[in-house]
Write an enzyme that holds these catalytic residues in place. Structure first.
Site, mmCIF file in Angstrom:
data_model
loop_
_atom_site.group_PDB
_atom_site.id
_atom_site.type_symbol
_atom_site.label_atom_id
_atom_site.label_comp_id
_atom_site.label_asym_id
_atom_site.label_seq_id
_atom_site.Cartn_x
_atom_site.Cartn_y
_atom_site.Cartn_z
ATOM 1 N N ASP A 148 0.775 -1.366 0.202
ATOM 2 C CA ASP A 148 -0.412 -0.220 -0.099
ATOM 3 C C ASP A 148 0.754 1.070 -0.087
ATOM 4 O OD1 ASP A 148 -2.630 1.330 0.288
ATOM 5 O OD2 ASP A 148 -2.827 0.987 2.192
ATOM 6 N N HIS A 149 0.407 1.842 -0.956
ATOM 7 C CA HIS A 149 1.404 3.019 -1.121
ATOM 8 C C HIS A 149 3.228 3.206 -1.028
ATOM 9 C CE1 HIS A 149 -2.073 5.868 -0.572
ATOM 10 N NE2 HIS A 149 -2.493 5.425 -0.008
ATOM 11 N N ASP A 162 2.840 4.382 -5.551
ATOM 12 C CA ASP A 162 2.170 6.039 -5.276
ATOM 13 C C ASP A 162 2.780 7.902 -5.643
ATOM 14 O OD1 ASP A 162 0.574 8.303 -5.000
ATOM 15 O OD2 ASP A 162 0.220 7.631 -2.519
HETATM 16 P P1 13P Z 1 -8.761 4.529 6.698
HETATM 17 O O1 13P Z 1 -6.228 4.421 7.887
HETATM 18 O O2 13P Z 1 -8.839 6.127 6.734
HETATM 19 O O3 13P Z 1 -9.213 3.537 7.183
HETATM 20 O O4 13P Z 1 -7.664 4.834 5.648
HETATM 21 C C1 13P Z 1 -6.567 3.609 5.215
HETATM 22 C C2 13P Z 1 -6.475 3.514 3.529
HETATM 23 O O5 13P Z 1 -6.744 3.960 2.474
HETATM 24 C C3 13P Z 1 -4.673 2.936 3.369
HETATM 25 O O6 13P Z 1 -4.489 3.299 2.216
#
Ligand code: 13P
Length: 286
Positions: free
Chosen positions: A81-82, A103
């Site tokens: 993620d990211h 990202d």
């Molecule tokens: P939240 O932690 O706001 O639920 O978002 C999670 C997220 O978008 C991880 O990329």
């Protein structure tokens, strides 16, 4: 079963639902997501966010996530993620991640597209899927920012750019910005679903991703999914459920408390929270 996210997102499109992308900042959050998905018999995406490196480093999270996915009773995609650099993305792919998000949304359209296209070539060569982001989502990870302090429209995805970006890069999923933020909502968010509808019109059935996906109303989840959101990233409010579980054990037994009891209760609370999220993502009323 360890899989990439292609098939589960295709199925989500056919069923007009969304798949959860649950972050694994601790062993407890990862085990809670697996337990909830197995209980609901739903595939899901187990994610390691680069910003969570301080809680659990990639080289430790990766083998844990891959093992959990391989042993799960439902299909699990292990996803970065990211990821912010080609170097970090490469490390994830080497560890057996079946999907990565690159990202570069803070860079120019041209840089974002060119760098993402490189990641797509690298990832597809090893059978992994790729998510990218267009438009830029504000972060409120420590909960210190009021929604009134910025204009959400300054961050929105430009629908006209989306088709061009997808054609240039060949991504498997696209994260878009339409009013959600990462972290705690200190005021009720106002989501611009027109953005989602317009991007969907431009890119067809390409799965769209909503980040900052915990803490919204039932109605917002269901509208976002009806407009074409097929993956919802969810973490902060799950972690807060774990915090409530922790508080309960600490309050009930302030003396002689053993940490494994805290970890078990936090996992139980997070599992229930993730089950509720999965039900919402399947379009159920909870
Ligand atoms: P939240 O932690 O706001 O639920 O978002 C999670 C997220 O978008 C991880 O990329």
């Amino acid at each position: 079963m360890l899989v990439n996210m292609k098939e589960m997102l295709r199925e989500a499109e056919a069923r007009k639902i969304a798949v959860g992308g649950f972050n694994c900042a601790t062993l407890e959050s990862a085990r809670a997501a697996v337990a909830a998905a197995e209980a609901m018999n739903m595939p899901f995406i187990l994610q390691h966010a680069e910003v969570h490196e301080e809680y659990i480093p990639l080289e430790l999270a990766g083998p844990i996530m891959v093992t959990l996915a391989q042993n799960a009773k439902v299909p699990v995609c292990v996803h970065l993620d990211h990821g912010s650099s080609l170097e970090y993305v490469t490390r994830a792919l080497r560890l057996g991640f079946t999907s990565v998000m690159y990202d570069a949304s803070g860079k120019s359209f041209e840089e974002n597209a060119a760098e993402t296209a490189t990641v797509v070539r690298m990832a597809h060569a090893v059978g992994a899927t790729v998510e990218a982001e267009l438009g830029n989502m504000p972060h409120n990870l420590k909960g210190e920012m009021e929604l009134s302090e910025y204009k959400p429209e300054d961050f929105y995805t430009v629908p006209e750019d989306a088709k061009k970006f997808v054609d240039l890069t060949g991504v498997d999923a696209l994260a878009i910005s339409f009013g959600t933020v990462h972290g705690v909502y200190k005021a009720t968010p106002k989501l611009n679903f027109d953005i989602v509808r317009k991007v969907r019109q431009a890119v067809g059935e390409l799965p769209l991703v909503m980040h900052g996906g915990s803490g919204l109303s039932q109605e917002d989840y269901h509208t976002a999914i009806a407009c074409g959101i097929r993956k919802i990233n969810y973490y902060t409010y799950e972690a807060m459920a774990g915090g409530r579980g922790t508080y309960q054990v600490v309050k009930d037994k302030p003396e002689g408390l053993q940490f494994h009891d805290v970890a078990m209760k936090a996992t139980e609370f997070m599992t229930e929270d993730v089950k509720r999220a999965i039900r919402l993502f399947m379009g159920e009323k909870v």
